[in-house]
Design a protein around this motif. Structure first.
Motif, PDB file in Angstrom:
ATOM      1  N   LYS A  54       0.770  -1.173   0.022  1.00 38.48           N
ATOM      2  CA  LYS A  54      -0.018   0.109   0.013  1.00 38.48           C
ATOM      3  C   LYS A  54       0.734   1.236  -0.058  1.00 38.48           C
ATOM      4  CE  LYS A  54      -4.036  -1.914   2.345  1.00 38.48           C
ATOM      5  NZ  LYS A  54      -4.904  -1.634   1.264  1.00 38.48           N
ATOM      6  N   GLY A  55       2.206   1.138  -0.296  1.00 41.73           N
ATOM      7  CA  GLY A  55       3.061   2.247  -0.158  1.00 41.73           C
ATOM      8  C   GLY A  55       3.498   2.731   0.970  1.00 41.73           C
ATOM      9  N   TRP A  56       3.587   2.095   1.958  1.00 45.86           N
ATOM     10  CA  TRP A  56       4.012   2.521   3.176  1.00 45.86           C
ATOM     11  C   TRP A  56       5.691   2.147   3.280  1.00 45.86           C
ATOM     12  CZ3 TRP A  56       1.447   5.248   7.171  1.00 45.86           C
ATOM     13  CH2 TRP A  56       0.229   5.220   7.037  1.00 45.86           C
ATOM     14  N   ALA A  57       6.415   2.732   3.981  1.00 49.26           N
ATOM     15  CA  ALA A  57       7.601   2.432   4.499  1.00 49.26           C
ATOM     16  C   ALA A  57       7.619   2.020   5.556  1.00 49.26           C
ATOM     17  CB  ALA A  57       8.606   3.707   4.391  1.00 49.26           C
ATOM     18  N   VAL A  58       7.833   0.765   6.022  1.00 45.00           N
ATOM     19  CA  VAL A  58       7.664  -0.142   7.256  1.00 45.00           C
ATOM     20  C   VAL A  58       8.915  -0.240   7.896  1.00 45.00           C
ATOM     21  CG1 VAL A  58       6.836  -2.181   8.161  1.00 45.00           C
ATOM     22  CG2 VAL A  58       5.905  -1.165   6.041  1.00 45.00           C
ATOM     23  N   GLU A  73      19.854   2.868  20.351  1.00 45.11           N
ATOM     24  CA  GLU A  73      19.843   1.881  19.232  1.00 45.11           C
ATOM     25  C   GLU A  73      18.779   2.067  18.270  1.00 45.11           C
ATOM     26  OE1 GLU A  73      21.887  -0.242  18.292  1.00 45.11           O
ATOM     27  OE2 GLU A  73      22.956  -1.217  20.088  1.00 45.11           O
ATOM     28  N   PHE A  74      17.666   2.513  18.559  1.00 42.67           N
ATOM     29  CA  PHE A  74      16.486   2.780  17.854  1.00 42.67           C
ATOM     30  C   PHE A  74      16.889   3.912  16.906  1.00 42.67           C
ATOM     31  CE2 PHE A  74      12.550   5.360  17.407  1.00 42.67           C
ATOM     32  CZ  PHE A  74      11.837   4.476  16.576  1.00 42.67           C
ATOM     33  N   VAL A  75      17.405   4.962  17.438  1.00 46.43           N
ATOM     34  CA  VAL A  75      17.622   5.979  16.458  1.00 46.43           C
ATOM     35  C   VAL A  75      18.775   5.712  15.572  1.00 46.43           C
ATOM     36  CG1 VAL A  75      18.777   8.292  16.157  1.00 46.43           C
ATOM     37  CG2 VAL A  75      17.207   7.760  18.205  1.00 46.43           C
ATOM     38  N   LYS A  76      19.709   5.036  15.851  1.00 45.61           N
ATOM     39  CA  LYS A  76      20.655   4.532  14.953  1.00 45.61           C
ATOM     40  C   LYS A  76      20.291   3.545  13.850  1.00 45.61           C
ATOM     41  CE  LYS A  76      23.181   0.804  16.061  1.00 45.61           C
ATOM     42  NZ  LYS A  76      24.438  -0.112  16.537  1.00 45.61           N
ATOM     43  N   SER A  77      19.407   2.605  14.167  1.00 46.20           N
ATOM     44  CA  SER A  77      18.426   1.832  13.268  1.00 46.20           C
ATOM     45  C   SER A  77      17.672   2.373  12.514  1.00 46.20           C
ATOM     46  CB  SER A  77      17.808   0.620  13.965  1.00 46.20           C
ATOM     47  OG  SER A  77      18.724  -0.232  14.854  1.00 46.20           O
ATOM     48  N   LEU A  78      16.853   3.401  12.768  1.00 47.28           N
ATOM     49  CA  LEU A  78      16.037   4.253  11.991  1.00 47.28           C
ATOM     50  C   LEU A  78      16.696   4.826  10.982  1.00 47.28           C
ATOM     51  CD1 LEU A  78      13.059   5.133  11.620  1.00 47.28           C
ATOM     52  CD2 LEU A  78      13.426   6.817  13.273  1.00 47.28           C
ATOM     53  N   LEU A  79      17.724   5.691  11.453  1.00 46.89           N
ATOM     54  CA  LEU A  79      18.614   6.436  10.638  1.00 46.89           C
ATOM     55  C   LEU A  79      19.253   5.615   9.263  1.00 46.89           C
ATOM     56  CD1 LEU A  79      19.708   9.180   9.657  1.00 46.89           C
ATOM     57  CD2 LEU A  79      21.386   8.873  11.283  1.00 46.89           C
ATOM     58  N   LYS A  80      19.621   4.434   9.805  1.00 44.75           N
ATOM     59  CA  LYS A  80      20.086   3.498   8.681  1.00 44.75           C
ATOM     60  C   LYS A  80      19.016   3.097   7.783  1.00 44.75           C
ATOM     61  CE  LYS A  80      22.465  -0.933   8.258  1.00 44.75           C
ATOM     62  NZ  LYS A  80      22.907  -2.307   8.836  1.00 44.75           N
ATOM     63  N   PHE A  81      17.781   2.708   8.167  1.00 43.42           N
ATOM     64  CA  PHE A  81      16.801   2.431   7.615  1.00 43.42           C
ATOM     65  C   PHE A  81      16.259   3.625   6.751  1.00 43.42           C
ATOM     66  CE2 PHE A  81      12.059   2.940   7.138  1.00 43.42           C
ATOM     67  CZ  PHE A  81      11.667   1.927   6.351  1.00 43.42           C
ATOM     68  N   ALA A  82      16.480   4.828   7.014  1.00 43.41           N
ATOM     69  CA  ALA A  82      15.927   6.115   6.197  1.00 43.41           C
ATOM     70  C   ALA A  82      16.941   6.424   5.051  1.00 43.41           C
ATOM     71  CB  ALA A  82      15.920   7.095   7.156  1.00 43.41           C
ATOM     72  N   GLU A  84      19.182   3.969   3.708  1.00 42.24           N
ATOM     73  CA  GLU A  84      18.935   3.022   2.898  1.00 42.24           C
ATOM     74  C   GLU A  84      17.726   3.108   1.846  1.00 42.24           C
ATOM     75  OE1 GLU A  84      18.787  -0.513   5.077  1.00 42.24           O
ATOM     76  OE2 GLU A  84      20.965  -0.887   5.094  1.00 42.24           O
ATOM     77  N   LEU A  85      16.759   3.862   2.091  1.00 36.91           N
ATOM     78  CA  LEU A  85      15.621   3.873   1.380  1.00 36.91           C
ATOM     79  C   LEU A  85      15.655   5.118   0.502  1.00 36.91           C
ATOM     80  CD1 LEU A  85      12.480   3.016   3.413  1.00 36.91           C
ATOM     81  CD2 LEU A  85      13.700   1.507   1.624  1.00 36.91           C
ATOM     82  N   GLY A  86      16.981   5.775   0.814  1.00 42.04           N
ATOM     83  CA  GLY A  86      17.073   7.115  -0.025  1.00 42.04           C
ATOM     84  C   GLY A  86      16.201   8.221   0.500  1.00 42.04           C
ATOM     85  N   LEU A  87      15.681   8.177   1.851  1.00 37.63           N
ATOM     86  CA  LEU A  87      14.865   9.322   2.407  1.00 37.63           C
ATOM     87  C   LEU A  87      15.643  10.560   2.779  1.00 37.63           C
ATOM     88  CD1 LEU A  87      12.439   7.068   4.263  1.00 37.63           C
ATOM     89  CD2 LEU A  87      12.056   7.958   2.017  1.00 37.63           C
ATOM     90  N   LYS A 138       9.008  12.969   2.938  1.00 38.67           N
ATOM     91  CA  LYS A 138       8.915  12.235   1.950  1.00 38.67           C
ATOM     92  C   LYS A 138       8.278  10.954   1.616  1.00 38.67           C
ATOM     93  CE  LYS A 138      13.108  14.343   1.117  1.00 38.67           C
ATOM     94  NZ  LYS A 138      14.498  13.846   1.616  1.00 38.67           N
ATOM     95  N   THR A 139       7.504  10.605   2.544  1.00 36.60           N
ATOM     96  CA  THR A 139       6.707   9.170   2.601  1.00 36.60           C
ATOM     97  C   THR A 139       5.925   9.052   3.789  1.00 36.60           C
ATOM     98  OG1 THR A 139       6.839   6.776   2.121  1.00 36.60           O
ATOM     99  CG2 THR A 139       8.440   7.677   3.540  1.00 36.60           C
TER     100      THR A 139
END
Length: 366
Positions: A54-58, A73-82, A84-87, A138-139
């Motif tokens: 449905k177009g969500w970034a999860v 740890e949460f901030v680190k992982s969220l930043l890596k996720f963003a 990698e998605l080019g956000l 962005k999303t």
């Protein structure tokens, strides 16, 4: 994600939840269930693929076993996720402020740019706000925050206060599913009047699985082994397991590996292993005799913990002439601090982990 033939799809529940989010009927849900009840599998194998279609970034994050700094740890992982998605881009001012990420001391590192020391906790809060604000531009983002009760510790108060603020600001673009296995921890975060997420999202018990789940296991078992399981006996075993999904799957796996084993025999083996759960034994062994006695009373539904009759019962069990009310009250506070019990009102206490409650009742520890 590779298809798991043993997975029992709960797509309809996932559709209902995402429908509420997409229609802005809700921006957050809080699911409670004991561990091993299928919460994580539902998030990863039902919610995630449907939301992505449905177009969500999860973004999924589990707060279990993340060390002493879960917020970092949460901030680190969220930043890596963003990233990698080019956000976010390397040239973005955000990445110039939050650089590489390390959990040593107060330095956070992200793998791009230089490094920056977070000398004050507020710096981390500021970074999180910028990061989520940037993603929301962005999303649309779905955050799946598993076992979030870890953040109920006092040291995370500033972090979760800032987190709620940025979620409130971006509630049209950022939705959240929180899950937890600690009733007391979730109450401290979501249900008490001074809780940081008080009235933020709907607090719901995670729906238990119906007989369709065990029928699915039996059908898959037949495809894999060409052997047949009695579906009624399998459902009865699941009920005896207090509908713990992991135990049901362990039972079917055991039956697949041992063709001569009967369902009831495999069930008894697993129940015996549960009664010797080393985690619960270790917890129990580190408690006092009075703490043992109080936990047994709570597990059996005793409401009048401070009554004269209860004080008399406890004194007799401990072999003392008299037990002061203040002593019982102090014991209750100790058990609450250890996250072993929670409180619904002034006199109604409960064992925080239902699996631990079952262990107490089944094992009858001395």
């Amino acid at each position: 994600m590779k298809t798991d033939p043993w997975h029992y799809s709960r797509e309809e529940l996932a559709k209902q939840i995402l429908g509420m989010f997409e229609n802005n009927l809700s921006s957050a849900l809080v699911f409670f269930a004991p561990r091993r009840m299928g919460k994580t599998e539902f998030l990863r194998k039902d919610i995630t693929p449907l939301a992505e279609k449905k177009g969500w970034a999860v973004f999924y994050f589990s707060f279990l076993d993340v060390g002493s700094n879960p917020a970092e740890e949460f901030v680190k992982s969220l930043l890596k996720f963003a990233d990698e998605l080019g956000l976010i881009k390397n040239s973005n001012s955000l990445l110039n402020k939050i650089s590489k990420v390390s959990l040593k001391a107060n330095t956070i590192k992200v793998g791009v740019g230089g490094s920056v020391e977070l000398r004050e906790p507020k710096k981390l809060e500021f970074d999180l706000k910028e990061l989520l604000n940037e993603i929301a531009k962005k999303t649309k983002l779905l955050l799946l925050m598993d076992e979030v009760q870890i953040l109920a510790e006092a040291k995370n108060a500033n972090f979760i206060a800032a987190f709620r603020t940025v979620l409130d600001v971006n509630k049209d673009k950022i939705k959240v599913i929180f899950t937890g296995s600690s009733q007391a921890g979730l109450r401290r975060m979501f249900s008490q009047s001074k809780a940081p997420f008080f009235h933020f999202g709907q607090n719901i018990d995670f729906p238990k699985l119906d007989k369709g789940f065990t029928n699915h296991l039996a059908d898959t078992f037949k495809k894999v082994t060409t052997r047949t399981l009695d579906k009624n006996l399998l459902w009865k075993a699941f009920e005896d397991f207090q509908q713990v999904t992991q135990l049901a799957r362990s039972l079917v796996e055991r039956l697949a590996l041992n063709p001569n084993l009967k369902i009831d025999e495999a069930k008894e083996q697993l129940l015996n292993e549960l009664s010797d759960d080393r985690k619960f034994v270790e917890t129990w062994d580190n408690l006092s005799s009075l703490e043992h006695a109080v936990l047994v009373l709570i597990a059996n539904g005793e409401k009048g913990l401070f009554s004269a009759s209860t004080k008399s019962i406890l004194a007799k069990q401990l072999g003392v002439e008299k037990l002061e009310l203040s002593t019982i009250q102090a014991t209750i506070r100790k058990l609450a601090r250890k996250n072993l019990i929670g409180q619904q009102d002034r006199s109604d206490y409960f064992i925080d982990d239902p699996n631990f409650k079952s262990w107490i009742l089944v094992s009858k520890p001395k």
